[in-house]
Design an enzyme around this catalytic site. Structure first.
Site, mmCIF file in Angstrom:
data_model
loop_
_atom_site.group_PDB
_atom_site.id
_atom_site.type_symbol
_atom_site.label_atom_id
_atom_site.label_comp_id
_atom_site.label_asym_id
_atom_site.label_seq_id
_atom_site.Cartn_x
_atom_site.Cartn_y
_atom_site.Cartn_z
ATOM 1 N N LYS A 135 0.523 -1.417 -0.139
ATOM 2 C CA LYS A 135 0.001 0.072 -0.484
ATOM 3 C C LYS A 135 0.668 1.760 0.100
ATOM 4 O O LYS A 135 1.132 2.585 -0.581
ATOM 5 C CB LYS A 135 -0.674 0.016 1.130
ATOM 6 C CG LYS A 135 -1.968 -1.451 1.306
ATOM 7 C CD LYS A 135 -3.194 -1.097 2.161
ATOM 8 C CE LYS A 135 -2.209 -0.945 3.610
ATOM 9 N NZ LYS A 135 -1.686 -2.472 4.199
ATOM 10 N N ARG A 172 -9.576 0.649 8.465
ATOM 11 C CA ARG A 172 -9.602 -0.907 8.762
ATOM 12 C C ARG A 172 -10.275 -1.933 10.292
ATOM 13 O O ARG A 172 -9.808 -2.797 10.341
ATOM 14 C CB ARG A 172 -8.781 -0.750 9.823
ATOM 15 C CG ARG A 172 -6.995 -1.071 9.247
ATOM 16 C CD ARG A 172 -5.837 -1.107 9.981
ATOM 17 N NE ARG A 172 -5.179 -1.662 9.937
ATOM 18 C CZ ARG A 172 -3.660 -1.228 8.613
ATOM 19 N NH1 ARG A 172 -3.596 -0.064 8.533
ATOM 20 N NH2 ARG A 172 -2.745 -1.737 9.503
ATOM 21 N N ARG A 196 11.479 -5.935 4.898
ATOM 22 C CA ARG A 196 11.591 -4.721 5.627
ATOM 23 C C ARG A 196 11.590 -4.295 6.531
ATOM 24 O O ARG A 196 12.604 -3.493 7.018
ATOM 25 C CB ARG A 196 9.770 -4.484 5.248
ATOM 26 C CG ARG A 196 9.853 -3.415 5.690
ATOM 27 C CD ARG A 196 8.621 -2.251 4.641
ATOM 28 N NE ARG A 196 7.051 -2.829 6.570
ATOM 29 C CZ ARG A 196 5.610 -2.580 5.805
ATOM 30 N NH1 ARG A 196 5.461 -2.294 5.203
ATOM 31 N NH2 ARG A 196 5.148 -2.794 7.467
ATOM 32 N N ARG A 199 11.352 -0.396 11.776
ATOM 33 C CA ARG A 199 9.737 -0.518 11.986
ATOM 34 C C ARG A 199 9.604 -1.962 13.427
ATOM 35 O O ARG A 199 9.873 -3.024 12.487
ATOM 36 C CB ARG A 199 8.984 -0.810 11.146
ATOM 37 C CG ARG A 199 8.168 0.719 11.097
ATOM 38 C CD ARG A 199 7.435 0.805 9.595
ATOM 39 N NE ARG A 199 6.465 -0.028 9.838
ATOM 40 C CZ ARG A 199 4.984 -0.441 9.768
ATOM 41 N NH1 ARG A 199 4.760 -0.079 8.765
ATOM 42 N NH2 ARG A 199 3.581 -0.682 10.513
ATOM 43 N N ARG A 235 -0.977 -9.359 13.099
ATOM 44 C CA ARG A 235 -1.174 -8.404 12.304
ATOM 45 C C ARG A 235 -2.277 -8.856 11.457
ATOM 46 O O ARG A 235 -3.214 -8.040 11.114
ATOM 47 C CB ARG A 235 0.206 -7.173 12.345
ATOM 48 C CG ARG A 235 0.632 -6.798 13.173
ATOM 49 C CD ARG A 235 1.708 -6.160 12.649
ATOM 50 N NE ARG A 235 1.742 -5.502 11.077
ATOM 51 C CZ ARG A 235 2.725 -5.328 10.850
ATOM 52 N NH1 ARG A 235 4.362 -5.783 11.453
ATOM 53 N NH2 ARG A 235 3.252 -4.254 9.977
HETATM 54 P P1 ADP Z 1 1.074 -2.527 8.126
HETATM 55 O O1 ADP Z 1 2.500 -1.770 7.284
HETATM 56 O O2 ADP Z 1 0.813 -2.896 8.893
HETATM 57 O O3 ADP Z 1 -0.333 -1.845 7.468
HETATM 58 P P2 ADP Z 1 0.596 0.270 9.179
HETATM 59 O O4 ADP Z 1 1.916 1.433 8.756
HETATM 60 O O5 ADP Z 1 -0.415 0.749 8.286
HETATM 61 O O6 ADP Z 1 0.738 -1.298 9.171
HETATM 62 O O7 ADP Z 1 0.362 0.832 10.696
HETATM 63 C C1 ADP Z 1 0.652 0.223 11.807
HETATM 64 C C2 ADP Z 1 0.139 -0.223 13.153
HETATM 65 O O8 ADP Z 1 -0.367 0.728 13.372
HETATM 66 C C3 ADP Z 1 -1.326 -1.565 12.577
HETATM 67 O O9 ADP Z 1 -0.320 -3.130 13.589
HETATM 68 C C4 ADP Z 1 -1.904 -0.275 13.938
HETATM 69 O O10 ADP Z 1 -1.561 -0.913 15.437
HETATM 70 C C5 ADP Z 1 -1.726 1.390 13.463
HETATM 71 N N1 ADP Z 1 -2.849 2.121 12.935
HETATM 72 C C6 ADP Z 1 -2.389 1.898 11.391
HETATM 73 N N2 ADP Z 1 -3.615 2.331 11.103
HETATM 74 C C7 ADP Z 1 -4.760 1.814 11.652
HETATM 75 C C8 ADP Z 1 -6.266 2.005 11.752
HETATM 76 N N3 ADP Z 1 -6.805 2.460 10.564
HETATM 77 N N4 ADP Z 1 -7.090 1.532 13.058
HETATM 78 C C9 ADP Z 1 -6.278 1.227 13.956
HETATM 79 N N5 ADP Z 1 -4.850 1.019 13.798
HETATM 80 C C10 ADP Z 1 -4.307 1.472 12.625
#
Ligand code: ADP
Length: 191
Positions: free
Chosen positions: A14, A89, A128, A134, A146
């Site tokens: 994404k 989400r 990554r 991260r 996750r």
């Molecule tokens: P990923 O690589 O898992 O897609 P993101 O960078 O989008 O990760 O998000 C990292 C973390 O931030 C998630 O695992 C969650 O804890 C939190 N997070 C991000 N976006 C949301 C959301 N829309 N609702 C709830 N938690 C979120």
């Protein structure tokens, strides 16, 4: 306005496709993951609150996420549209986003879901983790949590957009530019 929801599991690409989309279509990027990481780095109250959820691979509570997105939309009014990345989400977040967009009279134009098999996601996230710094990418158990949270809490959001006839599936494996081309084919229908 062109408002896109980019959807898919962690590691689906994404972030990579978002960069290309905001560039090509001149959109404002709203990545909730990036916004939380920024808050975390700056040591804000919201960052501290989000940290424990992020560290465990769980979702941050809906009201926190929705409030943050609302603020971000209010900040920026001059744009061709918004690209939502990693949001919504949960069904609650999807409903809240519809309400926010209705208020601004600019509905979501389309939802693009990136389709990537689970083994490939795990490989990508571990890779990554070697360079991203991260913490949530560096541990296999957290990655699995996750993916499980995605399947249980986030996948229903796909059905929500299917019901609105806005759901579009794009293969997320292969050359980055080829994936982007397929995404653009759908997006161009809404110009
Ligand atoms: P990923 O690589 O898992 O897609 P993101 O960078 O989008 O990760 O998000 C990292 C973390 O931030 C998630 O695992 C969650 O804890 C939190 N997070 C991000 N976006 C949301 C959301 N829309 N609702 C709830 N938690 C979120």
């Amino acid at each position: 306005m062109l408002n896109i929801v980019l959807f898919g599991p962690p590691g689906a690409g994404k972030g990579t496709q978002s960069e290309k989309l905001i560039d090509k279509y001149n959109l404002a990027h709203i990545s909730t993951g990036d916004l939380f990481r920024k808050n975390l780095n700056e040591g804000t109250k919201m960052g501290k609150l989000a940290q424990k959820y992020m560290d465990e691979g769980n979702l941050v509570p809906d009201e926190v996420v929705i409030g943050m997105v609302d603020e971000r939309i209010k900040e920026r009014e001059e744009t061709n549209g918004y690209l939502f990345d990693g949001f919504p989400r949960t069904i609650e977040q999807a409903k809240a986003l519809d309400r926010l967009m209705d208020k601004n009279e600019t509905p979501i134009s389309t939802m693009i879901s990136l389709d990537v098999p689970e083994e490939e996601l795990i490989t990508r996230l571990l890779e990554r983790g070697k360079t991203s710094g991260r913490p949530d990418d560096q541990n296999l158990d957290k990655i699995k949590t996750r993916i499980q949270v995605y399947q249980e809490e986030t996948l229903p959001v796909a059905t929500y957009y299917k019901e609105q006839k806005k759901y579009n599936d794009v293969v997320g494996v292969g050359a980055i530019d080829k994936i982007f081309e397929n995404i653009c084919k759908e997006v161009d229908k809404h110009l």
